[in-house]
Design a protein around this motif. Structure first.
Motif, PDB file in Angstrom:
ATOM      1  N   MET A   1       0.828  -1.202   0.000  1.00 44.27           N
ATOM      2  CA  MET A   1       0.000   0.000   0.000  1.00 44.27           C
ATOM      3  C   MET A   1       0.866   1.258   0.000  1.00 44.27           C
ATOM      4  O   MET A   1       0.526   2.222  -0.650  1.00 44.27           O
ATOM      5  CB  MET A   1      -0.926  -0.043   1.227  1.00 44.27           C
ATOM      6  CG  MET A   1      -1.929   1.055   1.236  1.00 44.27           C
ATOM      7  SD  MET A   1      -3.141   0.765  -0.057  1.00 44.27           S
ATOM      8  CE  MET A   1      -4.251   2.062   0.275  1.00 44.27           C
ATOM      9  N   GLY A   2       1.977   1.211   0.735  1.00 42.56           N
ATOM     10  CA  GLY A   2       2.870   2.360   0.786  1.00 42.56           C
ATOM     11  C   GLY A   2       3.511   2.647  -0.555  1.00 42.56           C
ATOM     12  O   GLY A   2       3.769   3.800  -0.902  1.00 42.56           O
ATOM     13  N   ARG A   3       3.765   1.600  -1.325  1.00 42.06           N
ATOM     14  CA  ARG A   3       4.376   1.765  -2.644  1.00 42.06           C
ATOM     15  C   ARG A   3       3.424   2.483  -3.591  1.00 42.06           C
ATOM     16  O   ARG A   3       3.841   3.365  -4.352  1.00 42.06           O
ATOM     17  CB  ARG A   3       4.740   0.389  -3.188  1.00 42.06           C
ATOM     18  CG  ARG A   3       5.597   0.419  -4.383  1.00 42.06           C
ATOM     19  CD  ARG A   3       6.052  -0.976  -4.739  1.00 42.06           C
ATOM     20  NE  ARG A   3       6.992  -0.928  -5.842  1.00 42.06           N
ATOM     21  CZ  ARG A   3       7.545  -1.970  -6.380  1.00 42.06           C
ATOM     22  NH1 ARG A   3       7.266  -3.174  -5.916  1.00 42.06           N
ATOM     23  NH2 ARG A   3       8.379  -1.856  -7.363  1.00 42.06           N
ATOM     24  N   ILE A   4       2.138   2.122  -3.543  1.00 45.02           N
ATOM     25  CA  ILE A   4       1.136   2.781  -4.399  1.00 45.02           C
ATOM     26  C   ILE A   4       0.980   4.240  -3.989  1.00 45.02           C
ATOM     27  O   ILE A   4       0.865   5.126  -4.835  1.00 45.02           O
ATOM     28  CB  ILE A   4      -0.206   2.022  -4.312  1.00 45.02           C
ATOM     29  CG1 ILE A   4      -0.050   0.633  -4.922  1.00 45.02           C
ATOM     30  CG2 ILE A   4      -1.310   2.790  -5.018  1.00 45.02           C
ATOM     31  CD1 ILE A   4      -1.257  -0.246  -4.743  1.00 45.02           C
ATOM     32  N   LYS A   5       1.009   4.489  -2.685  1.00 41.84           N
ATOM     33  CA  LYS A   5       0.874   5.859  -2.182  1.00 41.84           C
ATOM     34  C   LYS A   5       2.059   6.712  -2.635  1.00 41.84           C
ATOM     35  O   LYS A   5       1.872   7.870  -3.033  1.00 41.84           O
ATOM     36  CB  LYS A   5       0.778   5.831  -0.655  1.00 41.84           C
ATOM     37  CG  LYS A   5       0.326   7.115  -0.046  1.00 41.84           C
ATOM     38  CD  LYS A   5       0.081   6.938   1.435  1.00 41.84           C
ATOM     39  CE  LYS A   5      -0.479   8.202   2.031  1.00 41.84           C
ATOM     40  NZ  LYS A   5      -0.748   8.069   3.456  1.00 41.84           N
ATOM     41  N   ASN A   6       3.257   6.147  -2.587  1.00 39.09           N
ATOM     42  CA  ASN A   6       4.434   6.879  -3.046  1.00 39.09           C
ATOM     43  C   ASN A   6       4.364   7.157  -4.542  1.00 39.09           C
ATOM     44  O   ASN A   6       4.729   8.245  -4.994  1.00 39.09           O
ATOM     45  CB  ASN A   6       5.707   6.095  -2.724  1.00 39.09           C
ATOM     46  CG  ASN A   6       6.047   6.113  -1.254  1.00 39.09           C
ATOM     47  OD1 ASN A   6       5.596   6.978  -0.516  1.00 39.09           O
ATOM     48  ND2 ASN A   6       6.844   5.147  -0.840  1.00 39.09           N
TER      49      ASN A   6
END
Length: 54
Positions: A1-6
């Motif tokens: 999820m953090g990768r998509i947010k970044n």
């Protein structure tokens, strides 16, 4: 999820502060994509409402 947010943050940073030469390209491309989506949605809605059952 953090990768998509970044990735989303990076894309937003690029799109919100484009270079002067790229701004026209982004507007043109965005207008074209938006027009195609609108045309497709309008055509689909027109076909769905153009029936006896509706």
């Amino acid at each position: 999820m953090g990768r998509i947010k970044n990735l989303a943050a990076w894309i937003w940073k690029i799109l919100s502060t484009p270079a002067g030469t790229l701004s026209l390209a982004f507007l043109t491309l965005g207008g074209f994509v938006g027009g195609v989506i609108f045309w497709g949605a309008f055509n689909t809605a027109l076909e769905l409402t153009n029936t006896e059952k509706f």
